[in-house]
Design a protein around this motif. Structure first.
Motif, short mmCIF file in Angstrom:
data_model
loop_
_atom_site.label_atom_id
_atom_site.label_comp_id
_atom_site.label_asym_id
_atom_site.label_seq_id
_atom_site.Cartn_x
_atom_site.Cartn_y
_atom_site.Cartn_z
N SER A 120 -7.07 -2.22 2.72
CA SER A 120 -5.65 -2.45 2.40
C SER A 120 -4.79 -1.22 2.62
N ASP A 121 -5.41 -0.04 2.82
CA ASP A 121 -4.62 1.17 3.08
C ASP A 121 -4.03 1.17 4.49
N VAL A 161 -5.46 2.10 7.13
CA VAL A 161 -5.95 3.25 7.88
C VAL A 161 -7.48 3.21 8.06
N THR A 162 -8.19 2.92 6.99
CA THR A 162 -9.65 2.95 7.00
C THR A 162 -10.20 1.71 7.70
N TYR A 179 0.40 -6.46 2.10
CA TYR A 179 -0.88 -7.01 2.52
C TYR A 179 -1.26 -8.20 1.66
N ASN A 226 0.83 -1.21 0.00
CA ASN A 226 0.00 0.00 0.00
C ASN A 226 0.86 1.26 0.00
N ASP A 227 0.23 2.42 -0.01
CA ASP A 227 0.94 3.70 -0.07
C ASP A 227 1.80 3.97 1.17
N ARG A 228 1.54 3.26 2.25
CA ARG A 228 2.30 3.42 3.49
C ARG A 228 3.49 2.46 3.54
#
Length: 88
Positions: A76-77, A79-80, A12, A6-8
Motif C-alpha cells: 500500500s506504500d 513503493v515496495t 488505495y 498512504n504517505d505519498r
C-alpha cells in the motif's frame, strides 16, 4: 467508506466502490496481495486509451493479441514491490 491514503498521498483499495483509487487491490502471480497503479493497469488493458474510432481500438487489440503485459504489484506504500500482475 472513504479510501485509505498512504504517505505519498495515493489512495488505495478496491476498485468499483464508487471511486477508483490510485492503487487498486489485486493478487499477484505469486499469490501475494498488493496494489497496482491504476494508470498502469488502464494502459495495460486499453481502458486508458483515447480511441477516436472503433477501427483504432481494433488495431490496438490486434497489435497486442497474444501478448501478456506485466504490471508491478506494490504494498500500500506504492513503493515496495511484492510481485507482478499479468494482463493478457
Amino acid at each position: 467508506m472513504p479510501l485509505a491514503v498512504n504517505d505519498r498521498g495515493q489512495t488505495y483499495g478496491s476498485a468499483g466502490a464508487g471511486e477508483e483509487p490510485d492503487l487498486i487491490a489485486v493478487v499477484a502471480t505469486n499469490g501475494r496481495q498488493g496494489y497496482v497503479d491504476a494508470d498502469e493497469l488502464a494502459d495495460a488493458t486499453g481502458s486508458g486509451q483515447n480511441f477516436t474510432s472503433p477501427e483504432e481500438a481494433l488495431r490496438w487489440q490486434e497489435e497486442r493479441a497474444g501478448r501478456a503485459v506485466v504490471v508491478p504489484v506494490f504494498l500500500s506504500d506504492g513503493v515496495t514491490r511484492v510481485g507482478d500482475f499479468v494482463v493478457q
